[in-house]
Each structure stands twice: as C-alpha cells, then as structure tokens.
Design an enzyme around this catalytic site. Structure first.
Site, mmCIF file in Angstrom:
data_model
loop_
_atom_site.group_PDB
_atom_site.id
_atom_site.type_symbol
_atom_site.label_atom_id
_atom_site.label_comp_id
_atom_site.label_asym_id
_atom_site.label_seq_id
_atom_site.Cartn_x
_atom_site.Cartn_y
_atom_site.Cartn_z
ATOM 1 N N LEU A 1 38.258 33.302 41.523
ATOM 2 C CA LEU A 1 38.127 33.252 42.978
ATOM 3 C C LEU A 1 39.406 32.687 43.612
ATOM 4 O O LEU A 1 40.262 32.108 42.918
ATOM 5 C CB LEU A 1 36.930 32.379 43.354
ATOM 6 C CG LEU A 1 35.554 32.902 42.948
ATOM 7 C CD1 LEU A 1 34.489 31.834 43.179
ATOM 8 C CD2 LEU A 1 35.215 34.182 43.699
ATOM 9 N N HIS B 1 37.815 27.339 43.746
ATOM 10 C CA HIS B 1 37.716 27.026 42.315
ATOM 11 C C HIS B 1 36.849 25.810 42.041
ATOM 12 O O HIS B 1 35.982 25.830 41.164
ATOM 13 C CB HIS B 1 39.115 26.794 41.733
ATOM 14 C CG HIS B 1 39.874 28.053 41.476
ATOM 15 N ND1 HIS B 1 41.094 28.065 40.848
ATOM 16 C CD2 HIS B 1 39.582 29.347 41.747
ATOM 17 C CE1 HIS B 1 41.522 29.314 40.753
ATOM 18 N NE2 HIS B 1 40.623 30.111 41.302
ATOM 19 N N LYS C 1 44.230 29.839 36.851
ATOM 20 C CA LYS C 1 45.175 28.866 37.383
ATOM 21 C C LYS C 1 45.522 29.232 38.830
ATOM 22 O O LYS C 1 45.406 30.413 39.210
ATOM 23 C CB LYS C 1 46.420 28.797 36.506
ATOM 24 C CG LYS C 1 47.152 30.144 36.319
ATOM 25 C CD LYS C 1 48.044 30.470 37.496
ATOM 26 C CE LYS C 1 48.198 31.933 37.708
ATOM 27 N NZ LYS C 1 48.633 32.253 39.069
ATOM 28 N N ASP D 1 50.894 29.803 43.137
ATOM 29 C CA ASP D 1 50.709 31.081 42.459
ATOM 30 C C ASP D 1 51.749 31.216 41.352
ATOM 31 O O ASP D 1 51.581 30.660 40.262
ATOM 32 C CB ASP D 1 50.810 32.221 43.485
ATOM 33 C CG ASP D 1 50.373 33.561 42.927
ATOM 34 O OD1 ASP D 1 51.200 34.215 42.283
ATOM 35 O OD2 ASP D 1 49.214 33.969 43.124
#
Length: 427
Positions: free
Chosen positions: A98, A103, A121, A203
């Site tokens: 998600l 998370h 992650k 990211d």
C-alpha cells in the site's frame, strides 16, 4: 552471441515466464492488500516458482479494480475490504504494498490477527512509527508472526558477494546514484503525495540509504549536508522530486547519495536539451573507495595499494550485474619523501547470479537459480523464516528497519522538509 542469448533467456524467464513449481507440503497462502503495480513482479511471479507459496486472495478499496486484478493474475478470492482479507482464517501471510502512509495501520492489524507480513519498503512513514511497529509486543510473543521490510536487493547473491570484498572499517568514501528518467512516473503519482508519506527519498532514496548503511555496517554519526529539488508549481511542495545528501561515519568515512525520479538533461547543447528525460546513469550504481594500505617493502621501496569497487545495477542484479575491482599499486621511495617510483592499475570483474557452487562457504547447499530475481530470493528467505528453516542467512531485522527510518528522518530534517506524517492509528 552465446552471452547475448543467455542474457535474453534469463531476462525472459525472470520477468515474464518463470517455471511453475508443483505445490507441496504446507503451502503458505498469501493475501495482497491493494492492487499495486509492484505486486506482480515483487510477489505474484515469484510465487509461481515457489513450491510452498500460493497467492490466494486480494482486496482493494475499489472492488472492481480488485476483481480485474484477480482475474488477470488468477487469484481465486476477492475480498471487499482490507479488514475482510486480514480476517480470512485461510490466509497465512499478508503482502502490504500500500502507499507508505498506510503501511503502519494495516501491518499492525495484520500482525495482531496473527498473519506474517511481507512489508514493502519503506516500512513506515517515520522513525516514531518504525519503533512502534518493530518493537510492538506482538512480535515478542512465543510463535510471533514474521515481519520483514522488503529490501529485496539484500537477498541476492550479488549483494552478498559485494560485501565480502572489503572490511567496512576500511571504507573511505561511498557514492550512490539512483536515477530514473523524467516521465516514467507522472507528477501526480502518489509517490509525491505528502499525506501518503511520499517523496523521492521515501522511494528510490530508501535503497540508497539502506545500501550506504550496509557498506559501512554502521549508522552515520551526522548528516553533513542535504538538499532537494522541489516539486514544480502546482504540485506538493512538501515532497522532494530529487534528493542529495552527504553523511559522516565514525570511521572517518563519508557517503554521498543522489536519488532522482525525474532525471533530465546531461546531453550536449544544454540550452536545448536540459529538459529532455535523461537516459544517463539509468542503472543504479554504487562506488566504494577504500583507504590505501601499506603492504610491505620491496627492494627498499614501500608498496602501497588502494582499491575502488563499483557495483553496477546493484538493485536489479538478476537482469544484469557486474562488480569492478580496481586496484592501484604504487612503489614509493621513503628516502625521497615518498616519491612514486612506479604505478600499476589492475582491474577484475565479478558477477553473481546464484550462490557459488550452489553453496555459501561450502558447508550447506543454498537454493537459487540464475534467473531468480531479487524478489524471488527474498521470498525464499521469507518462507524459510516462517517455517523455521535456516535458509541463506540474509535478513532485515526489526532494529535495522528502525535505524533506517531514523536516518531518513534526519535527512529530511537537514533538508528543511517536514517529517512524513505519523498515522492517526498510532496509539
């Protein structure tokens, strides 16, 4: 020609057509939270070749989207809500890809329901959430569920080989560049939504921070400097479109990271090409420079060596990987203030797609195939942990994940950007 054919065969098998393994023994039934784009490569394809994994269910906020996703990937059960999926007594494990900001909430719910969780992650939004999640009492109980932050590259033999080539205390400088050409992701992608804990550091940047920490085998003592390129006007200004940072470590070494999900320019005639999507440096690359060492004396001259290691495509080594080892040897005259008398440079190249000889250390047979992706190696380790098997030894423990988020928080603070928001579900 043979090398090209081998490359194409490995690429095709890895990304599109892994062999289907007959299921045997106690099969772990996975449920997927959300119809995320990463799920097919990160789990669904991998599960086909694992004899003890079955993708059994999916749930999404949009039921029609979940139904379409299930049909495309041959997933038998579609649940109307995330809660329904987690409550399903036939599900053993939850895969949580998600958006970052969701998370914490849904991972806690899954753990409390007794489900093992493979968590994409970054694990959570900030260090406060990380400490609450990974130090939660449910994880300290007997027969506690397994929780893993999915830093998939760390499970591949190429990464494990790279770390054996140096002693962390000898590392002088690390540079990491993760770039993706502008246009791959639209600017309104959830990756740049602050309320969902977006930002490039959250990211592509998480890999750079993780790899840096892995090379030094320790935590930075300071963020020396950090900067970012903001999102353009009309988009979320609390999110970083690109991020740059320099860190200090207690052995005197430094690390520099550059992460960019909208890379542009780098061509001739910058007045014309500066806004063009950049195809330069598309393979994530890691450089490690070691301190020079005095190796002894030869014919009255001091022998000094210095090594540099380069890991090409360290995040996607199944598609391609190469480790360059560049050793520079100098003979210096101590009677002439260390004047260099001779200099020689030697280059070696290493690759690893599976465990050498099928074993690590020659003691135990480790499972793996040349076409296995980082995600497939990760899934093998996750299943081994759930079933109490020894496995390869690769893992990301909870305290590692907490420290990871602490470094990301400190980097955002140094940038002058707010920490990603804490979930309202945090007690």
């Amino acid at each position: 020609m043979f090398a090209a054919i081998r490359f194409l065969r490995r690429l095709y098998t890895c990304l599109f057509n892994p062999p289907v393994a007959p299921k045997s023994g106690h099969v772990l039934r996975f449920g997927i939270l959300g119809a995320a784009n990463i799920a097919p490569q990160a789990l669904i394809l991998c599960a086909k070749s694992h004899p003890q994994v079955l993708i059994a269910a999916v749930a999404a906020r949009d039921v029609k989207k979940a139904e379409a996703f299930a049909k495309k990937h041959e997933i038998p059960i579609v649940h109307k809500t995330y809660d329904d999926l987690i409550a399903d007594p036939t599900i053993d494990c939850i895969y949580n890809p998600l958006p970052n900001g969701l998370h914490y909430e849904w991972t806690i719910k899954a753990l409390l329901a007794g489900k093992h969780v493979l968590l994409e992650k970054p694990s959570v939004s900030n260090a406060t959430e990380a400490a609450s999640l990974f130090r939660h009492p449910v994880l300290g109980k007997p027969n506690a569920p397994v929780l893993l932050e999915a830093f998939h590259y760390r499970f591949h033999p190429a990464w494990r080989l790279f770390l054996t080539l140096f002693d962390p205390k000898d590392v002088q400088e690390v540079r990491i560049a993760n770039r993706l050409a502008a246009g791959v992701f639209p600017l309104d992608d959830i990756r740049w939504n602050y309320s969902l804990s977006g930002g490039t550091l959250m990211d592509f940047g998480t890999y750079a921070v993780s790899a840096m920490r892995g090379v030094f085998a320790s935590e930075p003592i300071a963020v020396r400097e950090a900067g970012y390129r903001p999102m353009p006007d009309g988009f979320d200004k609390k999110c970083d479109q690109a991020a740059y940072a320099t860190y200090e470590f207690d052995n005197g070494g430094i690390a520099k990271i550059e992460v960019d999900l909208q890379a542009r320019g780098g061509y001739w005639f910058p007045w014309l090409t500066s806004k063009w999507p950049s195809l330069s440096g598309m393979l994530p690359t890691l450089w490690v420079e070691l301190r020079e060492k005095k190796e002894g004396v030869e014919g009255g001259l001091e022998k000094w060596t210095k090594k540099k290691l380069i890991s090409h495509a360290y995040l996607a080594p199944a598609i391609y990987n190469r480790i360059d080892i560049i050793t520079t040897t100098e003979l210096r005259d101590p009677k002439a203030d260390g004047k260099v008398v001779s200099k020689e440079e030697k280059k070696e190249y290493l690759k690893a797609y599976k465990w050498p000889g099928g074993a690590e250390g020659g003691k135990k047979k480790l499972v793996g195939e040349e076409w296995w992706s980082t995600y497939r190696y990760q899934l093998e380790a996750f299943v081994d942990k759930v079933k109490g098997r020894e496995g390869s030894g690769a893992w990301v423990d909870g305290e590692d994940s907490v420290r990871q988020m602490e470094v990301i928080d400190k980097t955002y603070e140094k940038m002058g950007l707010p920490l990603r928001p804490t979930s309202a579900s945090l007690a």
